[in-house]
Motif scaffolding. Structure first.
Motif, PDB file in Angstrom:
ATOM      1  N   ARG A 168     -33.274  17.308  29.221  1.00 56.71           N
ATOM      2  CA  ARG A 168     -31.989  17.809  28.714  1.00 56.71           C
ATOM      3  C   ARG A 168     -31.373  16.912  27.645  1.00 56.71           C
ATOM      4  O   ARG A 168     -30.278  17.202  27.171  1.00 56.71           O
ATOM      5  CB  ARG A 168     -30.994  18.074  29.852  1.00 56.71           C
ATOM      6  N   THR A 179     -34.590  19.419  21.996  1.00 61.08           N
ATOM      7  CA  THR A 179     -34.129  19.121  23.354  1.00 61.08           C
ATOM      8  C   THR A 179     -35.320  19.128  24.289  1.00 61.08           C
ATOM      9  O   THR A 179     -36.146  20.055  24.258  1.00 61.08           O
ATOM     10  CB  THR A 179     -33.095  20.160  23.825  1.00 61.08           C
ATOM     11  N   ARG A 190     -30.892  15.761  23.907  1.00 62.79           N
ATOM     12  CA  ARG A 190     -31.030  16.413  22.598  1.00 62.79           C
ATOM     13  C   ARG A 190     -31.140  15.333  21.530  1.00 62.79           C
ATOM     14  O   ARG A 190     -30.343  14.391  21.505  1.00 62.79           O
ATOM     15  CB  ARG A 190     -29.825  17.322  22.327  1.00 62.79           C
TER      16      ARG A 190
END
Length: 326
Positions: free
Chosen positions: A173, A185, A175
């Motif tokens: 998760r 991501t 990015r």
């Protein structure tokens, strides 16, 4: 062997990574049962199965356009917004800890190494040898010095082998901005990781969602299907998706492979779950890792699409050297 030292999380217990929605890798006993058990049916591949295609990419691709060149197995060159991005690059003859043994190529890379444009970024999904290839990464570092974006722990593997590899490690998760309004991501995927007998799941694995001017590209380098949880989660968090790159090979025997590798029928379900407008297939036809025939994944993909009443052109299996443009 310790490759990562960090805080406990919902997918790291302090020593090993795990997938809360997945399954643990098979035991050594199960590996031996597959390899040496009675009744094994391993299809014979031709010694050499050349692709009729070879790509010479442009130096850069600009404007609202994405150019994808299939190198082979799980390796891709993605060009967009003036950036050149390699996915799981493998130019080696074998994908193995042993230089003279293990799965070998059955066709040349779709792009000759010397024909590569300047590489800005490399995305490496996990530590298995058919995805994290140190000789290729070292050659790329020496020639282009690209950023290498990878899940936690794989940076230790890379830098331990070659300090020139500019590895940056990230968690699920996270990015990462790549420049020119392109970002990636890391997202959970149903798989596992190891480089040897004693480092199982000590480094993380991931899929990628690449943000481009023409839409998001979901890049799944290795994954089982399970209940489809991860694919629906990506659709919810990152949709709509313009393109999904999904694995269709290395799936037989199912009793051994189904938790970590999709078969073509699973991949068609994954496409429906993630909701991508278009899909490209990979992870087939270059290295014989499992028992199915060299052409079985593509044949089974077409049958699965027909059964699901999905047009075959919505999920295409390229040969090394072929190009797809958005």
């Amino acid at each position: 062997m310790r490759t990562y030292n960090g805080p406990v999380s919902d997918h790291f217990d302090g020593l090993h990574f795990f997938d809360p929605d997945g399954s643990p890798p098979k035991s050594l006993g199960e590996v031996l049962r597959w390899q040496f058990g009675s009744g094994r049916e391993r299809a014979a591949w031709p010694d050499w199965a050349p692709s009729p295609h070879a790509d010479t990419p442009p130096a850069r691709v600009t404007g609202e356009k994405v150019r994808l060149s299939f190198v082979g197995h799980a390796s891709w060159l993605i060009q967009t917004a003036g950036l050149n991005i390699l996915i799981d690059p493998v130019w080696s003859e074998r994908v193995s800890p042993i230089a003279w043994a293990g799965p070998k190529r059955h066709n040349d890379p779709g792009i000759a190494f010397d024909a590569l444009p300047p590489v800005d970024t490399v995305l490496v999904s996990h530590g298995h040898y058919d995805h994290l290839d140190i000789p290729t990464l070292s050659k790329l570092a020496a020639k282009f010095s690209p950023r290498v974006i990878t899940p936690l722990g794989n940076d230790t593997t890379m830098r331990g082998a070659d300090a020139a590899i500019r590895a940056e490690a990230f968690d699920w998760r996270d990015r990462v901005e790549l420049g020119n309004n392109v970002a990636v991501t890391l997202v959970p995927t149903r798989h596992w990781s190891a480089r040897g007998l004693f480092d199982r799941n000590k480094a993380l694995w991931a899929s990628f969602v690449l943000e481009t001017a023409v839409g998001k590209i979901y890049i799944v380098c290795d994954s089982g299907y399970g209940e489809g949880t991860h694919f629906r989660s990506v659709a919810k968090a990152h949709g709509p998706l313009r393109l999904a790159i999904l694995p269709i090979g290395a799936y037989e025997p199912r009793w051994f492979m189904k938790d970590q590798h999709m078969n073509p029928s699973d991949a068609v379900k994954a496409l429906a779950d993630c909701g991508a407008a278009q899909a490209l297939a990979h992870h087939h036809g270059t290295f014989q890792l499992t028992d199915e025939a060299i052409d079985a994944p593509v044949t089974a993909l077409q049958a699965a699409l027909d059964d699901a009443k999905i047009p075959r052109e919505k999920f295409v299996a390229l040969k090394p050297g072929q190009v797809f443009e958005i």
